[in-house]
Design a protein around this motif. Structure first.
Motif, mmCIF file in Angstrom:
data_model
loop_
_atom_site.group_PDB
_atom_site.id
_atom_site.type_symbol
_atom_site.label_atom_id
_atom_site.label_comp_id
_atom_site.label_asym_id
_atom_site.label_seq_id
_atom_site.Cartn_x
_atom_site.Cartn_y
_atom_site.Cartn_z
ATOM 1 N N PHE A 88 0.863 -1.092 0.077
ATOM 2 C CA PHE A 88 -0.069 -0.046 0.069
ATOM 3 C C PHE A 88 0.886 1.359 -0.040
ATOM 4 O O PHE A 88 1.949 0.986 0.664
ATOM 5 N N SER A 89 0.254 2.386 -0.666
ATOM 6 C CA SER A 89 1.242 3.697 -0.883
ATOM 7 C C SER A 89 0.826 4.510 0.319
ATOM 8 O O SER A 89 1.538 5.288 0.773
ATOM 9 N N LEU A 90 -0.490 4.299 0.941
ATOM 10 C CA LEU A 90 -1.208 5.433 1.561
ATOM 11 C C LEU A 90 -1.283 4.937 3.117
ATOM 12 O O LEU A 90 -1.041 3.509 3.311
ATOM 13 N N ARG A 91 -1.447 5.669 4.164
ATOM 14 C CA ARG A 91 -1.581 5.209 5.420
ATOM 15 C C ARG A 91 -2.874 5.471 5.975
ATOM 16 O O ARG A 91 -3.457 6.017 5.588
ATOM 17 N N GLY A 92 -2.913 4.378 7.014
ATOM 18 C CA GLY A 92 -4.163 4.920 7.742
ATOM 19 C C GLY A 92 -5.539 3.932 7.118
ATOM 20 O O GLY A 92 -5.256 3.462 5.953
ATOM 21 N N LEU A 93 -6.259 3.465 7.884
ATOM 22 C CA LEU A 93 -7.301 2.626 7.650
ATOM 23 C C LEU A 93 -8.279 3.272 6.465
ATOM 24 O O LEU A 93 -8.384 2.497 5.566
ATOM 25 N N LYS A 94 -8.555 4.509 6.284
ATOM 26 C CA LYS A 94 -9.289 5.191 5.291
ATOM 27 C C LYS A 94 -8.457 5.097 3.932
ATOM 28 O O LYS A 94 -9.056 4.730 2.891
ATOM 29 N N GLY A 95 -7.170 5.506 3.891
ATOM 30 C CA GLY A 95 -6.387 5.405 2.854
ATOM 31 C C GLY A 95 -6.105 3.893 2.305
ATOM 32 O O GLY A 95 -6.231 3.942 1.033
ATOM 33 N N VAL A 96 -5.850 3.199 3.207
ATOM 34 C CA VAL A 96 -5.703 1.825 2.851
ATOM 35 C C VAL A 96 -7.200 1.105 2.198
ATOM 36 O O VAL A 96 -7.160 0.160 1.045
ATOM 37 N N THR A 97 -8.116 1.594 2.730
ATOM 38 C CA THR A 97 -9.316 0.948 2.347
ATOM 39 C C THR A 97 -9.711 1.617 1.157
ATOM 40 O O THR A 97 -10.081 0.774 0.020
ATOM 41 N N GLY A 98 -9.551 2.796 0.719
ATOM 42 C CA GLY A 98 -9.840 3.528 -0.414
ATOM 43 C C GLY A 98 -8.664 2.950 -1.727
ATOM 44 O O GLY A 98 -9.188 2.465 -2.649
ATOM 45 N N GLU A 99 -7.524 2.617 -1.220
ATOM 46 C CA GLU A 99 -6.620 1.997 -2.282
ATOM 47 C C GLU A 99 -6.851 0.682 -2.321
ATOM 48 O O GLU A 99 -6.894 0.050 -3.737
ATOM 49 N N TRP A 100 -7.325 -0.207 -1.582
ATOM 50 C CA TRP A 100 -7.775 -1.740 -1.887
ATOM 51 C C TRP A 100 -8.976 -1.558 -2.726
ATOM 52 O O TRP A 100 -8.928 -2.572 -3.658
ATOM 53 N N SER A 101 -9.854 -0.497 -2.429
ATOM 54 C CA SER A 101 -11.023 -0.608 -3.286
ATOM 55 C C SER A 101 -10.668 -0.452 -4.853
ATOM 56 O O SER A 101 -11.145 -1.103 -5.776
ATOM 57 N N LEU A 102 -9.871 0.595 -5.051
ATOM 58 C CA LEU A 102 -9.101 0.617 -6.454
ATOM 59 C C LEU A 102 -8.677 -0.483 -6.936
ATOM 60 O O LEU A 102 -8.915 -0.870 -8.203
ATOM 61 N N VAL A 103 -7.947 -1.434 -6.007
ATOM 62 C CA VAL A 103 -7.204 -2.389 -6.594
ATOM 63 C C VAL A 103 -8.581 -3.586 -7.109
ATOM 64 O O VAL A 103 -8.288 -4.372 -7.893
ATOM 65 N N CYS A 104 -9.253 -3.743 -6.115
ATOM 66 C CA CYS A 104 -10.266 -4.575 -6.602
ATOM 67 C C CYS A 104 -11.325 -4.120 -7.366
ATOM 68 O O CYS A 104 -11.491 -5.031 -8.387
ATOM 69 N N MET A 105 -11.495 -2.871 -7.702
ATOM 70 C CA MET A 105 -12.147 -2.496 -9.129
ATOM 71 C C MET A 105 -11.391 -2.863 -10.314
ATOM 72 O O MET A 105 -12.051 -3.206 -11.283
#
Length: 85
Positions: free
Chosen positions: A55-72
């Motif tokens: 992950f490039s971002l920190r924190g639960l909110k950032g990681v959740t958003g980044e993971w959502s993009l990967v899943c998309m």
């Protein structure tokens, strides 16, 4: 020994002992074998094909958003592949 059902588990068994007992039963082995075919290949493809390793971002909110993009991205790639058939 591998093909014999284990005996009953004691009442004072630890969680690790309970899980080990469950994995020795036929039903437990069958359920655990499903892990090889359901989800884990997706993670391997995300790592190798999409190149997502950390992950490039920190924190639960950032990681959740980044993971959502990967899943998309994975889902769009899958839809595109299925539409070609």
């Amino acid at each position: 020994e591998r093909f014999i059902e284990p005996g009953p588990l004691g009442t004072r068994a630890s969680p690790a002992e309970k899980m080990a007992h469950k994995l020795r039963t036929k039903a437990g082995r069958a359920i655990y074998a499903l892990r090889k075919q359901t989800v884990e290949p997706v993670f391997g493809i995300i790592k190798s094909v999409l190149g997502f390793r950390q992950f490039s971002l920190r924190g639960l909110k950032g990681v959740t958003g980044e993971w959502s993009l990967v899943c998309m991205a994975w889902n769009l790639k899958r839809i595109a592949k299925l539409r070609l058939k």
